[in-house]
Scaffold this motif. Structure first.
Motif: not given
Length: 298
Positions: A49-75
């Motif tokens: 929401a903060a990124l959208k409010k300020h109209k910018i696109k970020a970069a997310g660098f994902v450590t994929t072991k965390y994708l074992n958690d469905s919440k991280a996949v959704e994020a």
């Protein structure tokens, strides 16, 4: 006539606006396991929401072991569907200095295989802990591997210790202690601004010009709580917040240093290569913020 000519140049100089420093937001890890302080997907929503409010696109660098958690996949899905770049931060978040090139390379490919389904995945790689090898052979082996596999280095230019501020805040919340979020916010903003000014000045000192900066943050509680205030702060101080993909087009991010050990902020690394004796090592760490946070009761 000469005096008039010099006066005209002086007037033009005074009337020429200073070029605003530019900064982009990059967010590492995507560990959504902690419920402390804010439910993980609400935390993710607050950051987006903060990124959208300020109209910018970020970069997310994902450590994929965390994708074992469905919440991280959704994020990560939400980041990608919102148009933010998804980059590779390894499968296991190992420190390269502790692993062989073969082990570390395999870990990058394992992460890539999990990240390829996300529409905005790009072959931008960020080293965990910003450590790029403690020997010449290891440094150059990984550089060759990344090049041969189509990766660019997702360098950080503004390094900081947001993770440590977050850790201190979470520890207090975990213990059920009283927390003054305003004090944490003020310290957080002061710290990030101090580091931003430092690396901007170091870039000018080292390269004779400022660059399009990449700020290192993490997917944590402090980012969720304070990102909007951070973006406001940059704008109030005259900095322009830009998209991460734009920032990575700066030629500085295609450079590398000949330092051993390799790593740290790209600005720090280039300054080190040029023999700057004012640099501390490691460039950023908890030890630099501990005493002040202790004094403030944070």
């Amino acid at each position: 006539m000469l005096q008039l000519f010099l006066l005209a140049i002086f007037v033009v100089f005074l009337s020429t606006p200073a070029v605003a420093s530019q900064v982009s937001i990059t967010v590492d890890d995507f560990n959504l396991s902690s419920e402390i302080g804010m439910e993980p997907l609400k935390r993710n929503a607050a950051i987006l929401a903060a990124l959208k409010k300020h109209k910018i696109k970020a970069a997310g660098f994902v450590t994929t072991k965390y994708l074992n958690d469905s919440k991280a996949v959704e994020a990560v899905k939400e980041w990608s569907s919102s148009g933010h770049v998804i980059g590779n931060h390894t499968e296991n978040h190992w420190k390269y200095n502790d692993k062989t090139p073969a082990e570390f390379s395999a870990d990058i490919i394992a992460a890539e295989n999990k990240l390829k389904p996300f529409a905005t995945f790009k072959k931008i790689f960020r080293f965990p802990y910003l450590k790029e090898g403690e020997t010449l052979e290891k440094r150059d082996t990984l550089r060759s591997f990344l090049k041969n596999n189509g990766y660019s280095n997702g360098h950080v230019s503004i390094d900081a210790s947001d993770w440590y501020i977050n850790m201190r805040l979470v520890e207090k919340l975990k213990k059920g202690e009283s927390v003054n979020l305003e004090k944490y916010k003020n310290f957080y903003l002061k710290h990030i601004w101090d580091r931003s000014e430092y690396y901007s000045k170091l870039a000018r000192k080292t390269l004779n010009h400022d660059i399009k900066h990449t700020l290192l943050l993490h997917h944590n509680l402090t980012t969720a709580l304070f990102l909007d205030d951070l973006l406001k702060m940059y704008q109030e101080k005259g900095w322009k917040v830009i998209d991460a993909e734009n920032a990575f087009m700066d030629p500085t991010y295609s450079r590398s240093s000949d330092n051993i050990p390799a790593g740290e902020s790209i600005v720090w690394a280039l300054a080190k290569q040029m023999g700057d004796k004012s640099l501390r090592y490691p460039a950023e760490d908890s030890v630099y913020e501990k005493d002040e946070m202790d004094k403030l009761g944070l």
